[in-house]
Design a protein around this motif. Structure first.
Motif, PDB file in Angstrom:
ATOM      1  N   LYS A 231       0.905  -1.190   0.168  1.00  0.00           N
ATOM      2  CA  LYS A 231       0.107   0.050   0.022  1.00  0.00           C
ATOM      3  C   LYS A 231       1.273   1.259   0.056  1.00  0.00           C
ATOM      4  CE  LYS A 231      -3.359  -2.475   2.748  1.00  0.00           C
ATOM      5  NZ  LYS A 231      -4.167  -2.484   4.150  1.00  0.00           N
ATOM      6  N   ASN A 232       0.498   2.182  -0.819  1.00  0.00           N
ATOM      7  CA  ASN A 232       1.150   3.349  -0.765  1.00  0.00           C
ATOM      8  C   ASN A 232       0.264   4.534  -0.402  1.00  0.00           C
ATOM      9  OD1 ASN A 232       1.890   2.180  -3.903  1.00  0.00           O
ATOM     10  ND2 ASN A 232       3.779   2.644  -2.502  1.00  0.00           N
ATOM     11  N   VAL A 233       0.825   5.536   0.433  1.00  0.00           N
ATOM     12  CA  VAL A 233       0.229   6.738   0.971  1.00  0.00           C
ATOM     13  C   VAL A 233       0.082   7.664  -0.089  1.00  0.00           C
ATOM     14  CG1 VAL A 233      -0.002   8.308   2.810  1.00  0.00           C
ATOM     15  CG2 VAL A 233       0.534   6.171   3.343  1.00  0.00           C
ATOM     16  N   VAL A 234      -0.944   8.045  -0.601  1.00  0.00           N
ATOM     17  CA  VAL A 234      -0.901   9.323  -1.589  1.00  0.00           C
ATOM     18  C   VAL A 234      -2.060  10.227  -0.800  1.00  0.00           C
ATOM     19  CG1 VAL A 234      -1.553   9.887  -4.098  1.00  0.00           C
ATOM     20  CG2 VAL A 234      -0.592   7.793  -3.465  1.00  0.00           C
TER      21      VAL A 234
ATOM     22  N   PHE B 263      -6.446  10.765  -0.937  1.00  0.00           N
ATOM     23  CA  PHE B 263      -7.132   9.425  -1.166  1.00  0.00           C
ATOM     24  C   PHE B 263      -7.565   9.077   0.479  1.00  0.00           C
ATOM     25  CE2 PHE B 263      -5.603   9.291  -5.103  1.00  0.00           C
ATOM     26  CZ  PHE B 263      -6.374   8.796  -5.878  1.00  0.00           C
ATOM     27  N   GLU B 264      -8.621   8.981   0.823  1.00  0.00           N
ATOM     28  CA  GLU B 264      -9.269   8.580   2.139  1.00  0.00           C
ATOM     29  C   GLU B 264      -9.973   7.120   2.292  1.00  0.00           C
ATOM     30  OE1 GLU B 264     -11.570  12.004   4.026  1.00  0.00           O
ATOM     31  OE2 GLU B 264     -10.292  13.177   2.609  1.00  0.00           O
ATOM     32  N   GLN B 265      -9.623   6.325   3.266  1.00  0.00           N
ATOM     33  CA  GLN B 265     -10.334   5.220   3.521  1.00  0.00           C
ATOM     34  C   GLN B 265      -9.979   4.339   2.172  1.00  0.00           C
ATOM     35  OE1 GLN B 265     -11.533   4.013   6.454  1.00  0.00           O
ATOM     36  NE2 GLN B 265     -10.860   6.075   7.044  1.00  0.00           N
ATOM     37  N   CYS B 266      -8.819   4.333   1.561  1.00  0.00           N
ATOM     38  CA  CYS B 266      -8.664   3.766   0.500  1.00  0.00           C
ATOM     39  C   CYS B 266      -7.217   2.957   0.499  1.00  0.00           C
ATOM     40  CB  CYS B 266      -8.159   4.655  -0.762  1.00  0.00           C
ATOM     41  SG  CYS B 266      -9.765   5.408  -1.411  1.00  0.00           S
ATOM     42  N   ASP B 267      -7.118   1.608  -0.162  1.00  0.00           N
ATOM     43  CA  ASP B 267      -5.803   0.878  -0.189  1.00  0.00           C
ATOM     44  C   ASP B 267      -5.594   1.140  -1.618  1.00  0.00           C
ATOM     45  OD1 ASP B 267      -6.048  -0.068   2.332  1.00  0.00           O
ATOM     46  OD2 ASP B 267      -6.846  -1.922   1.706  1.00  0.00           O
ATOM     47  N   LEU B 268      -4.186   1.834  -1.806  1.00  0.00           N
ATOM     48  CA  LEU B 268      -3.795   2.150  -2.919  1.00  0.00           C
ATOM     49  C   LEU B 268      -2.445   1.892  -3.462  1.00  0.00           C
ATOM     50  CD1 LEU B 268      -4.255   5.756  -4.775  1.00  0.00           C
ATOM     51  CD2 LEU B 268      -1.931   4.925  -4.537  1.00  0.00           C
ATOM     52  N   THR B 269      -2.063   1.152  -4.569  1.00  0.00           N
ATOM     53  CA  THR B 269      -0.949   0.557  -4.977  1.00  0.00           C
ATOM     54  C   THR B 269      -0.519   1.412  -6.257  1.00  0.00           C
ATOM     55  OG1 THR B 269      -1.165  -1.399  -4.165  1.00  0.00           O
ATOM     56  CG2 THR B 269       0.482  -1.219  -5.947  1.00  0.00           C
ATOM     57  N   ILE B 270       0.770   1.926  -6.352  1.00  0.00           N
ATOM     58  CA  ILE B 270       1.331   2.423  -7.494  1.00  0.00           C
ATOM     59  C   ILE B 270       1.990   1.388  -8.177  1.00  0.00           C
ATOM     60  CG2 ILE B 270       3.171   4.083  -8.598  1.00  0.00           C
ATOM     61  CD1 ILE B 270       2.707   5.716  -5.855  1.00  0.00           C
TER      62      ILE B 270
ATOM     63  N   PHE C  97       3.760   7.208 -17.757  1.00  0.00           N
ATOM     64  CA  PHE C  97       2.542   7.495 -17.383  1.00  0.00           C
ATOM     65  C   PHE C  97       2.465   6.601 -15.961  1.00  0.00           C
ATOM     66  CE2 PHE C  97       2.535   3.710 -19.959  1.00  0.00           C
ATOM     67  CZ  PHE C  97       2.006   2.741 -18.933  1.00  0.00           C
ATOM     68  N   VAL C  98       1.512   6.925 -14.887  1.00  0.00           N
ATOM     69  CA  VAL C  98       1.315   6.395 -13.548  1.00  0.00           C
ATOM     70  C   VAL C  98      -0.033   5.520 -13.835  1.00  0.00           C
ATOM     71  CG1 VAL C  98       1.461   6.292 -11.152  1.00  0.00           C
ATOM     72  CG2 VAL C  98       2.676   8.149 -12.474  1.00  0.00           C
ATOM     73  N   ASP C  99       0.248   4.327 -13.324  1.00  0.00           N
ATOM     74  CA  ASP C  99      -1.160   3.532 -13.143  1.00  0.00           C
ATOM     75  C   ASP C  99      -1.142   3.181 -11.580  1.00  0.00           C
ATOM     76  OD1 ASP C  99      -1.965   3.297 -15.786  1.00  0.00           O
ATOM     77  OD2 ASP C  99      -1.024   1.404 -16.218  1.00  0.00           O
ATOM     78  N   TYR C 100      -2.437   3.176 -11.260  1.00  0.00           N
ATOM     79  CA  TYR C 100      -2.715   2.821  -9.683  1.00  0.00           C
ATOM     80  C   TYR C 100      -3.853   1.627  -9.717  1.00  0.00           C
ATOM     81  CZ  TYR C 100      -0.930   7.813  -9.286  1.00  0.00           C
ATOM     82  OH  TYR C 100      -0.534   8.508  -9.342  1.00  0.00           O
ATOM     83  N   LEU C 101      -3.968   0.832  -8.613  1.00  0.00           N
ATOM     84  CA  LEU C 101      -4.863  -0.071  -8.285  1.00  0.00           C
ATOM     85  C   LEU C 101      -5.309   0.435  -6.734  1.00  0.00           C
ATOM     86  CD1 LEU C 101      -6.236  -2.709  -9.409  1.00  0.00           C
ATOM     87  CD2 LEU C 101      -4.800  -3.983  -7.808  1.00  0.00           C
ATOM     88  N   VAL C 102      -6.609   0.770  -6.867  1.00  0.00           N
ATOM     89  CA  VAL C 102      -7.149   1.265  -6.092  1.00  0.00           C
ATOM     90  C   VAL C 102      -8.388   0.704  -4.858  1.00  0.00           C
ATOM     91  CG1 VAL C 102      -8.408   3.543  -4.774  1.00  0.00           C
ATOM     92  CG2 VAL C 102      -6.683   3.585  -6.651  1.00  0.00           C
TER      93      VAL C 102
ATOM     94  N   LYS D  25     -19.881  -1.591   0.603  1.00  0.00           N
ATOM     95  CA  LYS D  25     -19.089  -2.727   0.281  1.00  0.00           C
ATOM     96  C   LYS D  25     -17.769  -1.962  -0.423  1.00  0.00           C
ATOM     97  CE  LYS D  25     -22.216  -6.326  -0.356  1.00  0.00           C
ATOM     98  NZ  LYS D  25     -22.614  -7.645  -1.171  1.00  0.00           N
ATOM     99  N   ASP D  26     -16.545  -2.647  -0.741  1.00  0.00           N
ATOM    100  CA  ASP D  26     -15.548  -2.415  -1.366  1.00  0.00           C
ATOM    101  C   ASP D  26     -15.763  -2.146  -2.756  1.00  0.00           C
ATOM    102  OD1 ASP D  26     -13.880  -2.242   1.136  1.00  0.00           O
ATOM    103  OD2 ASP D  26     -12.884  -3.997   0.548  1.00  0.00           O
ATOM    104  N   THR D  27     -15.105  -1.032  -3.433  1.00  0.00           N
ATOM    105  CA  THR D  27     -15.151  -0.821  -4.743  1.00  0.00           C
ATOM    106  C   THR D  27     -13.692  -0.819  -5.263  1.00  0.00           C
ATOM    107  OG1 THR D  27     -17.074   0.519  -4.823  1.00  0.00           O
ATOM    108  CG2 THR D  27     -15.500   1.079  -6.542  1.00  0.00           C
ATOM    109  N   LYS D  28     -13.382  -1.431  -6.234  1.00  0.00           N
ATOM    110  CA  LYS D  28     -12.053  -1.584  -7.089  1.00  0.00           C
ATOM    111  C   LYS D  28     -11.783  -0.784  -8.108  1.00  0.00           C
ATOM    112  CE  LYS D  28      -8.599  -5.404  -7.823  1.00  0.00           C
ATOM    113  NZ  LYS D  28      -8.480  -6.815  -7.953  1.00  0.00           N
ATOM    114  N   LEU D  29     -10.858  -0.125  -8.176  1.00  0.00           N
ATOM    115  CA  LEU D  29     -10.636   1.046  -9.434  1.00  0.00           C
ATOM    116  C   LEU D  29      -9.281   0.674 -10.204  1.00  0.00           C
ATOM    117  CD1 LEU D  29     -11.800   3.944  -7.874  1.00  0.00           C
ATOM    118  CD2 LEU D  29     -13.414   2.406  -8.911  1.00  0.00           C
TER     119      LEU D  29
END
Length: 255
Positions: free
Chosen positions: A29-32, A35-42, A52-57, A118-122
């Protein structure tokens, strides 16, 4: 996570500027900010060799980016993989469900909020926009859902389909596509080209030729393919092998 249950191992392959395979196992997990209440990976970034930059949120209940994602000169794109997200741009709000997406041109911020408990995946993307010499031709906000886009034969092959998510217009310097292979389907040849790709696997399994190495790949994996790296795939397994990917286009090579 706790203690490991086996020997430490990974399917990851990182060859900076060439190609990379990043499986879901081992993502951190990356802290960006924003983004609140999110798990985010660069995923891909210039540190990997990408432009470019791609993320999984993963947005948990109450997850959001209320300060806006994007900046002047940067275009952004979000694709809803699972769940529901409220996505806003240029004072317009779109409810994106699985398969839904929103593109924001440079200077238009993207605002996101989980629309369910529920969780949402982006899948999230940003890139510096390359403007045309004709300043009157500029990209615009685009939203849609892949379930409403007709899939057409890819290079006259009926077992391989492609969908274009953005307009075919020179105002856009990139596009997103979904390429889907029936089991046994493949590229018509090994491609070697100027463009680079970031790709998230949506379903199925395949074996991918990356710089003439055949590598197994499956749903949930992420691929970065750099400029000129030889690339092609065969679909294997029992269901279609499909992935979402970006491609730079409509611009000449800079000196």
């Amino acid at each position: 996570m706790g203690y490991p249950q086996d020997l430490l191992a990974s399917r990851s392959i990182i060859k900076r500027g060439n190609f990379a395979l990043i499986p879901p196992e081992g993502l951190v997990k990356n802290v960006v900010p924003g983004f609140e209440q999110c798990d985010l990976t660069i995923l891909a970034s210039p540190r990997l060799g990408a432009k470019f930059v791609d993320y999984l949120v993963t947005m948990h209940e109450g997850g959001k980016n209320a300060q806006g994602f994007g900046e002047e000169g940067v275009e952004t794109f979000v694709y809803c993989m699972e769940g529901q997200v409220s996505a806003s741009a240029d004072q317009e709000t779109f409810l994106l469900e699985a398969g839904g997406y929103l593109y924001c041109p440079p200077g238009v911020k993207l605002y996101l909020e989980n629309a369910q408990s529920k969780d949402t995946k982006l899948f999230l993307y940003k890139q510096k926009y390359a403007p045309l010499n004709d300043s009157s031709r500029k990209p615009w906000v685009v939203s849609g859902n892949v379930h409403d886009i007709v899939a057409v034969d890819y290079d006259n092959m009926t077992n391989v389909k492609i969908q274009d998510l953005l307009p075919i217009d020179h105002a856009f310097d990139m596009n997103f596509h979904i390429l889907s292979f029936e089991p046994g389907g493949c590229h018509p040849f090994v491609e070697t080209h100027y463009q680079e790709h970031g790709a998230i696997m949506l379903s199925g399994e395949g074996v991918y030729n990356l710089d003439n190495e055949w590598i197994p790949i499956k749903k949930g994996d992420y691929l970065y393919m750099g400029p000129y790296v030889p690339q092609a795939t065969y679909a294997v397994g029992r269901e279609p092998f499909a992935y979402l990917y970006s491609k730079d286009c409509n611009r000449d090579a800079a000196l």
